[in-house]
Design a protein around this motif. Structure first.
Motif, PDB file in Angstrom:
ATOM      1  N   ASN A 177       0.822  -1.207   0.000  1.00 11.84           N
ATOM      2  CA  ASN A 177       0.000   0.000   0.000  1.00 11.84           C
ATOM      3  C   ASN A 177       0.858   1.260   0.000  1.00 11.84           C
ATOM      4  OD1 ASN A 177      -2.488  -1.313  -0.119  1.00 11.84           O
ATOM      5  ND2 ASN A 177      -2.626  -1.511   2.099  1.00 11.84           N
ATOM      6  N   GLU A 178       2.012   1.207   0.677  1.00  9.88           N
ATOM      7  CA  GLU A 178       2.933   2.342   0.643  1.00  9.88           C
ATOM      8  C   GLU A 178       3.500   2.535  -0.760  1.00  9.88           C
ATOM      9  OE1 GLU A 178       5.757   1.440   3.682  1.00  9.88           O
ATOM     10  OE2 GLU A 178       4.592   2.426   5.271  1.00  9.88           O
ATOM     11  N   ALA A 179       3.791   1.425  -1.435  1.00 13.11           N
ATOM     12  CA  ALA A 179       4.280   1.518  -2.814  1.00 13.11           C
ATOM     13  C   ALA A 179       3.218   2.116  -3.724  1.00 13.11           C
ATOM     14  CB  ALA A 179       4.697   0.136  -3.315  1.00 13.11           C
ATOM     15  N   ARG A 180       1.978   1.730  -3.500  1.00  9.87           N
ATOM     16  CA  ARG A 180       0.880   2.302  -4.289  1.00  9.87           C
ATOM     17  C   ARG A 180       0.782   3.809  -4.085  1.00  9.87           C
ATOM     18  NH1 ARG A 180      -5.553   0.723  -3.528  1.00  9.87           N
ATOM     19  NH2 ARG A 180      -6.303   1.607  -5.502  1.00  9.87           N
ATOM     20  N   MET A 181       0.884   4.258  -2.825  1.00  9.31           N
ATOM     21  CA  MET A 181       0.810   5.685  -2.542  1.00  9.31           C
ATOM     22  C   MET A 181       1.984   6.427  -3.181  1.00  9.31           C
ATOM     23  SD  MET A 181      -0.802   8.182  -1.208  1.00  9.31           S
ATOM     24  CE  MET A 181      -2.007   7.444  -0.118  1.00  9.31           C
ATOM     25  N   ARG A 182       3.164   5.815  -3.147  1.00  9.83           N
ATOM     26  CA  ARG A 182       4.338   6.452  -3.758  1.00  9.83           C
ATOM     27  C   ARG A 182       4.147   6.623  -5.263  1.00  9.83           C
ATOM     28  NH1 ARG A 182       7.497   3.530  -1.340  1.00  9.83           N
ATOM     29  NH2 ARG A 182       7.871   1.890  -2.848  1.00  9.83           N
ATOM     30  N   VAL A 183       3.587   5.603  -5.904  1.00  8.86           N
ATOM     31  CA  VAL A 183       3.318   5.693  -7.340  1.00  8.86           C
ATOM     32  C   VAL A 183       2.225   6.727  -7.612  1.00  8.86           C
ATOM     33  CG1 VAL A 183       2.462   4.411  -9.351  1.00  8.86           C
ATOM     34  CG2 VAL A 183       4.185   3.395  -7.864  1.00  8.86           C
ATOM     35  N   GLN A 184       1.231   6.801  -6.722  1.00 13.68           N
ATOM     36  CA  GLN A 184       0.204   7.844  -6.848  1.00 13.68           C
ATOM     37  C   GLN A 184       0.862   9.227  -6.886  1.00 13.68           C
ATOM     38  OE1 GLN A 184      -3.149   7.887  -7.176  1.00 13.68           O
ATOM     39  NE2 GLN A 184      -4.110   6.288  -5.960  1.00 13.68           N
ATOM     40  N   GLU A 185       1.765   9.469  -5.945  1.00 17.94           N
ATOM     41  CA  GLU A 185       2.446  10.758  -5.880  1.00 17.94           C
ATOM     42  C   GLU A 185       3.226  11.035  -7.165  1.00 17.94           C
ATOM     43  OE1 GLU A 185       4.901  11.221  -2.384  1.00 17.94           O
ATOM     44  OE2 GLU A 185       3.559   9.924  -1.240  1.00 17.94           O
ATOM     45  N   GLN A 186       3.970  10.037  -7.622  1.00 21.32           N
ATOM     46  CA  GLN A 186       4.786  10.222  -8.818  1.00 21.32           C
ATOM     47  C   GLN A 186       3.919  10.459 -10.056  1.00 21.32           C
ATOM     48  OE1 GLN A 186       6.971   6.548  -8.524  1.00 21.32           O
ATOM     49  NE2 GLN A 186       8.741   7.531  -7.580  1.00 21.32           N
ATOM     50  N   HIS A 187       2.796   9.742 -10.142  1.00 20.26           N
ATOM     51  CA  HIS A 187       1.897   9.922 -11.278  1.00 20.26           C
ATOM     52  C   HIS A 187       1.285  11.327 -11.249  1.00 20.26           C
ATOM     53  CE1 HIS A 187      -2.008   9.243 -13.541  1.00 20.26           C
ATOM     54  NE2 HIS A 187      -1.086   8.914 -14.421  1.00 20.26           N
ATOM     55  N   ILE A 188       0.899  11.777 -10.082  1.00 24.12           N
ATOM     56  CA  ILE A 188       0.349  13.121  -9.951  1.00 24.12           C
ATOM     57  C   ILE A 188       1.395  14.166 -10.331  1.00 24.12           C
ATOM     58  CG2 ILE A 188      -0.412  14.820  -8.234  1.00 24.12           C
ATOM     59  CD1 ILE A 188      -1.886  12.399  -6.882  1.00 24.12           C
ATOM     60  N   LEU A 189       2.630  13.960  -9.901  1.00 22.76           N
ATOM     61  CA  LEU A 189       3.707  14.881 -10.254  1.00 22.76           C
ATOM     62  C   LEU A 189       3.887  14.950 -11.775  1.00 22.76           C
ATOM     63  CD1 LEU A 189       6.068  16.715  -9.574  1.00 22.76           C
ATOM     64  CD2 LEU A 189       7.479  14.684  -9.208  1.00 22.76           C
ATOM     65  N   ALA A 190       3.876  13.796 -12.428  1.00 19.20           N
ATOM     66  CA  ALA A 190       4.006  13.773 -13.882  1.00 19.20           C
ATOM     67  C   ALA A 190       2.849  14.513 -14.543  1.00 19.20           C
ATOM     68  CB  ALA A 190       4.065  12.328 -14.378  1.00 19.20           C
ATOM     69  N   GLU A 191       1.645  14.305 -14.023  1.00 16.93           N
ATOM     70  CA  GLU A 191       0.479  14.974 -14.583  1.00 16.93           C
ATOM     71  C   GLU A 191       0.543  16.489 -14.355  1.00 16.93           C
ATOM     72  OE1 GLU A 191      -2.870  12.792 -15.782  1.00 16.93           O
ATOM     73  OE2 GLU A 191      -0.850  12.550 -16.597  1.00 16.93           O
ATOM     74  N   LEU A 192       1.067  16.907 -13.216  1.00 19.19           N
ATOM     75  CA  LEU A 192       1.242  18.332 -12.964  1.00 19.19           C
ATOM     76  C   LEU A 192       2.249  18.925 -13.945  1.00 19.19           C
ATOM     77  CD1 LEU A 192       1.270  18.437  -9.059  1.00 19.19           C
ATOM     78  CD2 LEU A 192      -0.436  19.495 -10.533  1.00 19.19           C
ATOM     79  N   TRP A 193       3.316  18.199 -14.199  1.00 19.68           N
ATOM     80  CA  TRP A 193       4.314  18.665 -15.168  1.00 19.68           C
ATOM     81  C   TRP A 193       3.708  18.788 -16.567  1.00 19.68           C
ATOM     82  CZ3 TRP A 193       9.141  15.465 -13.359  1.00 19.68           C
ATOM     83  CH2 TRP A 193       9.885  16.248 -12.459  1.00 19.68           C
ATOM     84  N   LEU A 194       2.729  17.964 -16.835  1.00 23.81           N
ATOM     85  CA  LEU A 194       2.067  18.016 -18.143  1.00 23.81           C
ATOM     86  C   LEU A 194       0.972  19.089 -18.195  1.00 23.81           C
ATOM     87  CD1 LEU A 194       1.782  14.179 -18.862  1.00 23.81           C
ATOM     88  CD2 LEU A 194       3.294  15.805 -20.022  1.00 23.81           C
TER      89      LEU A 194
END
Length: 279
Positions: A177-194
């Motif tokens: 679940n921690e790995a899932r949250m970390r990927v959530q953060e990274q995906h959101i960061l990528a989307e913000l960059w876009l």
């Protein structure tokens, strides 16, 4: 009586494993997940470590904790026998492998064998997460968003949702679940960059409501609001976070969140993503 399918004599039946949600383990397309709780725990451990041996003390710790009965080893062997019967029901009549080969006895333990034709959602999640993180480090937000988004789509609910968890599986679930949250953060960061800040706000609001002490989610939501022209909402997110941290933990937000708050107060035109979102 179930009609068994037929494989060639040298065929290895595919084993498909899903742990990112309710547990799924199929052999030759047929489920081998038992209905009883403790055998499910045993299978979950074997599935999580497919291709590797799980030692008997690990099973004992998971199933009984510190109160292992005198009949613990015999009971464990009974659970293994039950699983092998489920495997036998799933195998074709002319299978080259026996249940004992697929659920093999190893030195002081057992191993669920796994071949390259099968699927394992956790392994695929980890592969995609690594690929996405690498793309993010290279500054390729589009590739990162695609890989990380695909990784998140593999989740069907909380990890091992329908499996009782003891000490061992409990730690594994927390890690997943921690790995899932970390990927959530990274995906959101990528989307913000876009530049997808406005589209992200509903998702971020939901995540922040679910995790009111999560500073990275708060930072992401603050940045999304600020870039959507709603700095006052971003300031409100900080105040909500600050109150929650004080009430629950008796601490102030981290220095980088304090800095983000000051940047908002000074009407900085664009907040740094990497500085405030990544740890």
């Amino acid at each position: 009586m179930k009609k068994k399918t037929t494989l060639s004599a040298d065929a290895f039946p595919s084993i498909n494993i899903g742990v990112l949600g309710p547990m799924v383990v199929t052999v030759n397309g047929q489920s081998i997940v038992p209905t009883a709780g403790k055998p499910r725990q045993l299978l979950a451990l074997l599935a999580l470590r497919c291709g590797r041996a799980v030692q008997v003390p690990t099973f004992m710790k998971e199933i009984w904790g510190g109160d292992v009965p005198k009949t613990g080893l015999t009971t464990l062997q009974t659970y293994v026998l039950q699983l092998r019967r489920l495997v036998a029901d799933a195998l074709p009549d002319d299978a080259a492998q026996s249940p004992k080969q697929l659920l093999a006895t190893q030195y002081n333990g057992y191993q669920l064998c796994f071949n390259t034709e099968g699927t394992f959602d956790l392994a695929e999640f980890e592969r995609l997460a690594s690929s996405g993180a690498g793309a993010l480090d290279r500054g390729d937000a589009a590739a990162a968003s695609k890989a990380l988004g695909t990784a998140l789509e593999l989740w069907r609910g909380s990890a091992l949702l329908d499996v009782p968890t003891g000490q061992v599986l409990g730690a594994e679930v927390i890690s997943m679940n921690e790995a899932r949250m970390r990927v959530q953060e990274q995906h959101i960061l990528a989307e913000l960059w876009l530049g997808k800040h406005a589209m992200l706000i509903p998702r971020l609001r939901k995540l922040f409501a679910q995790h009111p002490l999560h500073e990275n989610m708060a930072a992401c939501l603050m940045i999304a609001y600020q870039r959507s022209g709603a700095s006052w909402r971003a300031l409100e997110v900080f105040r909500i976070l600050r109150k929650a941290l004080a009430e629950e933990l008796g601490v102030e937000p981290a220095a980088r969140l304090q800095s983000l708050y000051r940047e908002l107060l000074s009407n900085t035109s664009e907040l740094s993503l990497r500085e405030f979102v990544l740890t």
